[in-house]
Write a protein that holds these residues in place. Sequence first.
Motif, PDB file in Angstrom:
ATOM      1  N   ARG A  28      -9.149  -7.870  -8.098  1.00 32.89           N
ATOM      2  CA  ARG A  28      -8.901  -7.112  -6.850  1.00 32.89           C
ATOM      3  C   ARG A  28      -8.098  -7.948  -5.855  1.00 32.89           C
ATOM      4  NH1 ARG A  28     -15.179  -5.112  -6.716  1.00 32.89           N
ATOM      5  NH2 ARG A  28     -14.943  -3.259  -8.072  1.00 32.89           N
ATOM      6  N   GLU A  29      -8.280  -9.243  -5.845  1.00 37.79           N
ATOM      7  CA  GLU A  29      -7.546 -10.124  -4.935  1.00 37.79           C
ATOM      8  C   GLU A  29      -6.136 -10.399  -5.447  1.00 37.79           C
ATOM      9  OE1 GLU A  29     -11.487 -12.501  -3.203  1.00 37.79           O
ATOM     10  OE2 GLU A  29     -10.023 -13.543  -4.459  1.00 37.79           O
ATOM     11  N   ALA A  30      -5.925 -10.270  -6.766  1.00 39.06           N
ATOM     12  CA  ALA A  30      -4.633 -10.663  -7.350  1.00 39.06           C
ATOM     13  C   ALA A  30      -3.505  -9.760  -6.901  1.00 39.06           C
ATOM     14  CB  ALA A  30      -4.723 -10.667  -8.875  1.00 39.06           C
ATOM     15  N   ARG A  31      -3.763  -8.419  -6.915  1.00 41.19           N
ATOM     16  CA  ARG A  31      -2.823  -7.412  -6.434  1.00 41.19           C
ATOM     17  C   ARG A  31      -1.521  -7.313  -7.247  1.00 41.19           C
ATOM     18  NH1 ARG A  31      -6.003  -4.595  -5.046  1.00 41.19           N
ATOM     19  NH2 ARG A  31      -6.981  -4.314  -3.011  1.00 41.19           N
ATOM     20  N   PHE A  32      -1.034  -8.352  -7.897  1.00 45.46           N
ATOM     21  CA  PHE A  32       0.308  -8.301  -8.486  1.00 45.46           C
ATOM     22  C   PHE A  32       0.313  -9.016  -9.829  1.00 45.46           C
ATOM     23  CE2 PHE A  32       4.620  -7.812  -9.055  1.00 45.46           C
ATOM     24  CZ  PHE A  32       5.472  -8.846  -8.679  1.00 45.46           C
ATOM     25  N   GLY A  33       0.740  -8.266 -10.868  1.00 50.75           N
ATOM     26  CA  GLY A  33       0.805  -8.834 -12.212  1.00 50.75           C
ATOM     27  C   GLY A  33       2.129  -8.503 -12.869  1.00 50.75           C
ATOM     28  N   MET A  34       2.460  -9.270 -13.921  1.00 54.66           N
ATOM     29  CA  MET A  34       3.678  -8.989 -14.686  1.00 54.66           C
ATOM     30  C   MET A  34       3.285  -8.421 -16.049  1.00 54.66           C
ATOM     31  SD  MET A  34       6.927 -11.467 -15.542  1.00 54.66           S
ATOM     32  CE  MET A  34       6.337 -12.441 -16.924  1.00 54.66           C
ATOM     33  N   PHE A  35       3.881  -7.307 -16.406  1.00 59.48           N
ATOM     34  CA  PHE A  35       3.692  -6.656 -17.702  1.00 59.48           C
ATOM     35  C   PHE A  35       4.832  -7.151 -18.593  1.00 59.48           C
ATOM     36  CE2 PHE A  35       1.432  -3.963 -20.255  1.00 59.48           C
ATOM     37  CZ  PHE A  35       1.308  -2.625 -19.934  1.00 59.48           C
ATOM     38  N   VAL A  36       4.559  -7.436 -19.853  1.00 62.92           N
ATOM     39  CA  VAL A  36       5.630  -7.822 -20.784  1.00 62.92           C
ATOM     40  C   VAL A  36       5.533  -6.972 -22.039  1.00 62.92           C
ATOM     41  CG1 VAL A  36       6.749  -9.675 -22.075  1.00 62.92           C
ATOM     42  CG2 VAL A  36       5.487 -10.215 -19.970  1.00 62.92           C
ATOM     43  N   HIS A  37       6.575  -6.180 -22.281  1.00 64.63           N
ATOM     44  CA  HIS A  37       6.690  -5.401 -23.524  1.00 64.63           C
ATOM     45  C   HIS A  37       7.673  -6.121 -24.433  1.00 64.63           C
ATOM     46  CE1 HIS A  37       4.441  -2.181 -21.610  1.00 64.63           C
ATOM     47  NE2 HIS A  37       4.507  -1.484 -22.704  1.00 64.63           N
ATOM     48  N   TRP A  38       7.140  -6.634 -25.533  1.00 63.81           N
ATOM     49  CA  TRP A  38       7.960  -7.458 -26.434  1.00 63.81           C
ATOM     50  C   TRP A  38       7.431  -7.293 -27.843  1.00 63.81           C
ATOM     51  CZ3 TRP A  38       7.599 -12.930 -28.365  1.00 63.81           C
ATOM     52  CH2 TRP A  38       8.842 -13.422 -28.768  1.00 63.81           C
ATOM     53  N   GLY A  39       8.352  -6.904 -28.753  1.00 65.82           N
ATOM     54  CA  GLY A  39       7.966  -6.718 -30.146  1.00 65.82           C
ATOM     55  C   GLY A  39       9.228  -6.547 -30.982  1.00 65.82           C
ATOM     56  N   LEU A  40       9.063  -6.072 -32.235  1.00 67.17           N
ATOM     57  CA  LEU A  40      10.241  -5.898 -33.105  1.00 67.17           C
ATOM     58  C   LEU A  40      11.284  -5.000 -32.433  1.00 67.17           C
ATOM     59  CD1 LEU A  40       8.591  -5.422 -36.644  1.00 67.17           C
ATOM     60  CD2 LEU A  40       9.438  -7.536 -35.574  1.00 67.17           C
ATOM     61  N   TYR A  41      10.831  -4.004 -31.661  1.00 60.69           N
ATOM     62  CA  TYR A  41      11.765  -3.082 -30.983  1.00 60.69           C
ATOM     63  C   TYR A  41      12.713  -3.844 -30.050  1.00 60.69           C
ATOM     64  CZ  TYR A  41       7.754  -3.621 -27.844  1.00 60.69           C
ATOM     65  OH  TYR A  41       6.711  -4.150 -27.106  1.00 60.69           O
TER      66      TYR A  41
END
Length: 476
Positions: free
Chosen positions: A43-56
């Motif tokens: 709840r305190e973090a508020r900000f994250g990075m998503f990483v979509h990475w694969g064979l595609y």
Amino acid sequence: MSRKAVVAGLSFSAALGFLCASGQPPPAAGTAQQRDARMKWWREARFGMFVHWGLYSGLAGTWEGKPAGARGGMEWIQQRVKADTETYAKRAIPLFRPAPGFAREWARLAKQAGCRYVVVTSKHHEGFALHDSKAGDYDAGSVLRRDLLKEIVEALRAEGLRVGFYHSVIDWHHDQYEYARSQQLPHPMKGRPYPEGRRDHAKYVEYLHAQVNELVSHYGPVDILWWDYSSQDFQGQEAWRAFDLMAKVRARQPRIVMNNRLFRIPEAGFTGMGTAAIAPRLDPRYGDFITPEQHIPETGMPGVDWETCMTMNTTWGYSEHDHQWKSEETLIRNLIDIASKGGNYLLNIGPKGDGSVPPESVRAMQAIGAWMKVNGESIYATGACPLGKLEWGRCTGKRLAGGGTRLYLHVFDWPQDGRLALPVAAGSRAKARLMAGGKPLAVTSSGGRTSIAVGGQAPDRIASVVELDLDNPLQR
Ligand code: FHN
């Protein structure tokens, strides 16, 4: 289906036995206090990075020399071109060549942007796992002789970032995954008979549980498990033995935070199949937070933890054809808007087949980081704005020791007359200052309204923050 997969699966299940014979939801994991303690950092973090990475990522949105689509998820390219898994793997694997040190670039970028956590696709719908799996042979260990997930986890921890695994329950590779059981979930072979004649979904679910067991057993403390995704016609205990899976994960990682996507029912925060079909409710038996996708809810959701996940252009996985990048202004104001409603922002990057990050994403994350370096205190560990809708921008707040309130006023539209109007009585001892540089500002209050003399020049063209300290909890 390899024998080792069944053995691996059974050992994991045997470890904890069958937890929900009736299929009824088990009691929530822990008390509300225990859940609050687990969720505090999130709840305190508020900000994250998503990483979509694969064979595609190596295919980059291109199939047989042509764009597979001009917009939308190119991590779905196998489904878009309706390729069977053998054809797909033969084309994609040679293009997936992670360079040494790729993960350190991701971790440094996330840190520089002000992210507190990173969620990486351990396996997307294509079914290719980034870790060195003993449960199957469609993974980085079997194919590339590398444990890419280990490289990623080590790089993230070296930067002090929390670690999250996105894991797809949908699987377009596994030869026991019964895709005909759902009309709503995607599959490249949908509508065609099983190539093997028949399938046994229970064997796929054993494999799913076995791989998840590897993820929560061999990579140290895992902070988030980001499941993806279920449908109204195929979800939960029936589709994935979801309650058993969650219980096994919690048994291995008692402090882990999980999302709601093993299910697709109103109690789990869903009203339907669309990415905007979100219900502002969550029974903790179905997960810890709900997951609005590609949009920001109109208002906050008091009592419900939520996170908006979003792409920077229109695709999660890398595409060399997608140039529809959101502006830095849009991304920074999205982060502020979400925090002002009490939510988290999970902003996606889609690295290329060699692991390098598209320069547009690097620039955007660096711009966010520059803003967060000056104003991050107005985002981290803040709560939703108590003032209601504000014409000139947004606000977040936090309690001060001694019972007062600190408001962070994020001004998008700087007042022409140099006076910032607030629909609230600030009290006689209120104090205000510019966050950038700390210049004190005069505050006047009368008749339930407050005016702050902010001057003629906005410190930041995208969002300037004014800090307003009130001696007591807000008087509305
Ligand atoms: O189908 C996936 C999609 O590829 C992407 O991973 C998003 C991210 O939240 N989840 C699913 C669509 O909701």
